[in-house]
Design a protein around this motif. Structure first.
Motif, mmCIF file in Angstrom:
data_model
loop_
_atom_site.group_PDB
_atom_site.id
_atom_site.type_symbol
_atom_site.label_atom_id
_atom_site.label_comp_id
_atom_site.label_asym_id
_atom_site.label_seq_id
_atom_site.Cartn_x
_atom_site.Cartn_y
_atom_site.Cartn_z
ATOM 1 N N GLU A 1 -11.507 8.540 -1.644
ATOM 2 C CA GLU A 1 -11.083 9.449 -2.385
ATOM 3 C C GLU A 1 -10.096 9.348 -3.621
ATOM 4 N N LYS B 1 -5.461 9.196 0.141
ATOM 5 C CA LYS B 1 -5.245 8.726 1.857
ATOM 6 C C LYS B 1 -6.185 7.374 1.821
ATOM 7 N N ASP B 2 -7.476 7.137 1.643
ATOM 8 C CA ASP B 2 -8.375 5.431 1.604
ATOM 9 C C ASP B 2 -8.891 5.535 0.218
ATOM 10 N N GLN C 1 -1.061 9.913 -4.585
ATOM 11 C CA GLN C 1 -1.480 9.357 -2.903
ATOM 12 C C GLN C 1 -2.442 9.162 -2.173
ATOM 13 N N PRO D 1 -1.235 1.993 1.081
ATOM 14 C CA PRO D 1 -0.579 2.656 0.676
ATOM 15 C C PRO D 1 1.336 1.399 0.221
ATOM 16 N N GLY E 1 -5.973 3.007 -2.883
ATOM 17 C CA GLY E 1 -6.149 3.501 -1.924
ATOM 18 C C GLY E 1 -6.177 3.120 -0.517
#
Lengths: 493, 312
Positions: free
Chosen positions: A73, A69-70, A67, A53, A50
């Motif tokens: 996460e 986000k960072d 997916q 992307p 993360g």
């Protein structure tokens, strides 16, 4: 956790880094990720965790497309990434490092020391680690710091741990321990991604391997179904000749003689000599004092007694400038920290050791400088569009070539190379070995400190083994074997 | 790759664009600003900060700092004035004063290089020491009665081809230091030291010697500025040069030199000096109180550094 990455593409501006990578990770497996520097391994793992992307392609975890986000996460989802540059706060204790950013607090924000200690002790005993929790992390060995990072990952209940070159700075004993821990982790269902350049380790510990080349995944295979040559072929895209080029040494006079070199508590009574045209390998365990001896010879640290002779004459080495004047050259083990000025261009870096010859009256003669650097760039096959590229933008192999160029340009008599190929891909390694041969053919003497045993055996004409600051053995290349070296290195005879 | 070059180019010109913008704004608000007499006045005003800031650029390029420049200015000014009062030829006194500045700077450099102490701490201490010595030597009173040597008067108040002599001195010093930094191996060593001191040492550069010389240059430039000030005031003031280090550091930073060392240009410092000078001069012309001037200067520095951050 079951991870699939499909057809991943990533570009930074116009620079395409990944162009269609497939990667899968099964629960409880150790999956090796291999490829030359710049093949895109780290980028792939950064996407997975993360940091940024992908431009194209999809990632699924246990069948669900995700997916992150960072990286926070990804961490919460159970993915931990232990980078090559460890995330250690050297001034803080081991315990503080373990809980950094996730301290246990009560309602008033006061730290719950006891609870944290208990948790840490539990993890440490599970991993069979015995580092005092109140020790300053900076005082821990790199191996111990690595263990702290692994413990941190486990405290997050990580189900996937990605390790980038974890063994680059570990001693053999620490590597053994790391492997033991890795096996325990996989037994409890944790999956590991193992990024490494060390083929032996991959065969020792991994279940599957994915090879990447130029941003594409070339192949994924079971370790038991593949072999060394096949992997190298996949990595470089061509057949590689022998790993080490043949040496036909022609020795000249003894060029350097070290006798009785001693620094109290670090090394003692070190004596050896090296001839023109010879490669002297210096082996030993991490921390045996090899680097310290070389630093003393080069005038970086002092020594208490002993003598260094060049061409039969004793020399005084007060600082590196003196050593360089006497015809010594030193390629340090840490090229980023000690070898290069990363903001400087290739030209400025190579010129740094040769300033005197381009500026006889203090004024730099730009034409001479550029011509000289051009020659060195060609001679060392440094891959770059221009001399003006900052050294920090180059791959590891190219950076090492710049460091070598710096010193080869001074026409030294003795070249000391400390871990000359650490963290460098197979192709660049081979080029550096060829260069070492070329240099010794011209009469240069090379002292090569290396922790890579096959390299020491493959390249040295003579091998000096250091154990706890003393010379514990000397072997001719014909009689040397890994076992003999290890026996001397561990203090046996 | 291309975009990287563009950003670098942009970064190079940000200070210059800011300078041009500032000139336009000030001129629009008060056209008296571009009056030749005011421009000459401005050049004379900035020459002292300019000289100090040029020396400071070398120091900051190595990742260091020199807080003692204002005190060196005062001490060398007092010593030179003292010599003049006791009958030493003013020209000789000025030369000795400048040399003494280099010696005081070298003292800083030796403590930093050989004593392995942080430049901030060393120069903070010597700032106090040199200031204290100035007060001791002058007994806290201005030194006056420096005689009426024409050459010495010229140094601070004269004109050369219509340009104030201090400004000419500043430009000559700039040219010399620019050459030293960009065309000579010494400059290369300065950048190398700031970029990676360990690598510089291992490359056989006599790091300690370079450091001593750099602080010596800084001290010398401060003393040169001190001589100009002494001539302009025709006296030595014990409190001269207080807080001058701040304007010099501000100019270096405004010019895009990184306080971490290794990156920056002396031409940028020149622009920084001009920006600060025009701010002072322009706000005076606009009748802004000196209290507000300080606020504005501080804000400008913050914005400049912020822009610099954004860039990287």
């Amino acid at each position: 956790m079951h991870i699939t990455m499909e057809n991943i593409h990533k570009a930074f501006g116009a620079n395409k880094v990944l162009e269609g990578v497939d990667f899968t990770l099964e629960p409880g497996e150790v999956h090796a990720l291999m490829g030359e520097n710049g093949a895109g391994k780290s980028t792939l793992m950064n996407i997975l965790t993360g940091l940024f992307p992908q431009n194209e392609g999809k990632i699924t975890i246990d069948g669900k497309q995700i997916q992150f986000k960072d990286s926070k996460e990804a961490e919460r989802a159970g993915l931990a990434f232990i980078r090559q540059e460890l995330n250690i706060w050297p001034q803080m204790t081991v315990l503080e490092n373990l809980f950094i950013g996730r301290e246990k607090r009560n309602a008033f924000g006061v730290l719950k020391e006891k609870e944290m200690k208990t948790l840490a002790e539990a993890i440490f005993s599970r991993l069979d680690i015995s580092i005092p929790l109140d020790k300053e992390a900076g005082a821990c060995s790199v191996g111990e710091q690595q263990m702290i990072e692994i413990a941190k990952a486990l405290m997050l209940d990580a189900e996937v741990i990605i390790m980038d070159e974890p063994t680059a700075a570990l001693t053999d004993r620490e590597i053994e321990k790391l492997f033991k821990i890795m096996k325990e982790l996989t037994a409890s269902g944790v999956s590991l991604v193992y990024i490494s350049h060390r083929m032996e380790e991959i065969f020792a510990i991994c279940d599957r391997i994915t090879v990447m080349r130029d941003g594409v995944s070339v192949a994924t295979s079971f370790i038991k179904d593949t072999n060394f040559d096949e992997i190298v072929k996949q990595m470089v895209g061509r057949e590689l000749e022998d790993r080490y080029p043949a040496r036909n040494p022609k020795y000249g006079e003894v060029v350097m003689e070290v006798s009785g070199l001693t620094r109290k508590g670090v090394f003692e009574d070190i004596s050896f000599s090296v001839k023109e045209g010879e490669i002297l390998g210096v082996s030993g365990l991490m921390g045996a004092g090899r680097t310290e001896i070389m630093r003393a010879i080069f005038g970086l640290d002092g020594f208490d007694s002993g003598e260094v002779k060049i061409g039969g004459k004793p020399i005084s080495i007060k600082n590196p400038a003196c050593a360089a004047n006497e015809g010594l050259a030193f390629i340090t083990e840490d090229r980023k920290d000690e070898g290069l000025v990363l903001d400087f261009s290739i030209r400025e870096n190579i010129a740094l050791t040769n300033l005197k010859s381009f500026s006889p009256n203090g004024i730099v003669k730009n034409k001479d400088e550029t011509a000289f650097v051009k020659l060195m760039v060609e001679r060392l096959k440094i891959k770059t569009e221009s001399q003006e590229t900052p050294a920090g933008n180059l791959s590891g192999g190219n950076q090492q070539k710049v460091v070598i160029a710096k010193w080869v340009g001074t026409s030294p008599k003795v070249l000391i190379m400390d871990e000359p190929t650490r963290g460098i891909d197979v192709g660049a390694k081979r080029e550096i070995y060829n260069l070492m041969n070329e240099l010794t053919e011209r009469g240069l003497a090379i002292i090569m400190v290396s922790s890579d045993l096959p390299e020491v055996l493959g390249m040295s004409d003579r091998i000096l083994v250091i154990h706890e600051g003393k010379v514990s053995g000397e072997l001719r290349s014909e009689e040397a074997t890994q076992e003999k070296i290890m026996t001397f290195a561990t203090g046996g005879n | 790759m291309k975009t990287g070059k563009l950003t670098a180019l942009w970064g190079k010109f940000v200070p210059l664009l800011a300078l041009i913008g500032l000139i336009v704004v000030v001129t629009v608000l008060n056209p008296a600003f571009i009056d030749p007499a005011n421009i000459m006045n401005l050049l004379r005003q900035i020459s002292i900060n300019g000289l100090i800031a040029f020396g400071m650029t070398f120091v900051i390029l190595t990742g260091g700092i020199d807080l003692s420049v204002g005190s060196i200015l005062a001490l060398t000014s007092a010593l030179a004035a003292g010599m003049m009062v006791s009958g030493v030829d003013p020209i000789i006194a000025v030369i000795i004063g400048v040399i003494l500045g280099a010696v005081f700077g070298a003292f800083n450099g030796l403590l930093i290089a050989k004593g392995k102490m942080a430049p901030f701490i060393v120069t903070l201490a010597t700032m106090t020491i040199f200031r204290g010595l100035t007060l001791v030597y002058t007994e806290g009173k201005p030194i006056t009665g420096l005689g009426d040597s024409y050459a010495f008067q010229l140094f601070g108040k004269g004109y050369f081809l219509g340009i104030p002599v201090p400004a000419v001195t500043m430009v000559i010093a700039f040219a010399a230091l620019w050459f030293l930094l960009h065309k000579m191996s010494f400059g290369r060593k300065t950048y190398a030291l700031g970029g990676n001191e360990k690598a510089a040492l291992i490359s056989g550069i006599k790091v300690d010697r370079v450091k001593v010389m750099i602080y010596s240059i800084s001290g010398m430039m401060a003393a040169l500025a001190g001589m100009i000030l002494t001539s302009r005031l025709n006296s030595a003031q014990p409190t001269a040069g207080q807080a001058y280090e701040m304007d010099a550091i501000a100019a270096v930073v405004l010019g895009g030199t990184s306080l971490a060392g290794g990156k920056g240009r002396i031409a940028g410092t020149f622009i920084g000096v001009l920006i600060i000078g025009i701010l002072n001069n322009g706000m005076n012309l606009l009748g802004i109180s000196s209290f507000y001037q300080q606020v504005v200067k501080g804000v400008v520095i913050l914005i400049a550094v912020l822009l610099d951050r954004k860039k990287s």
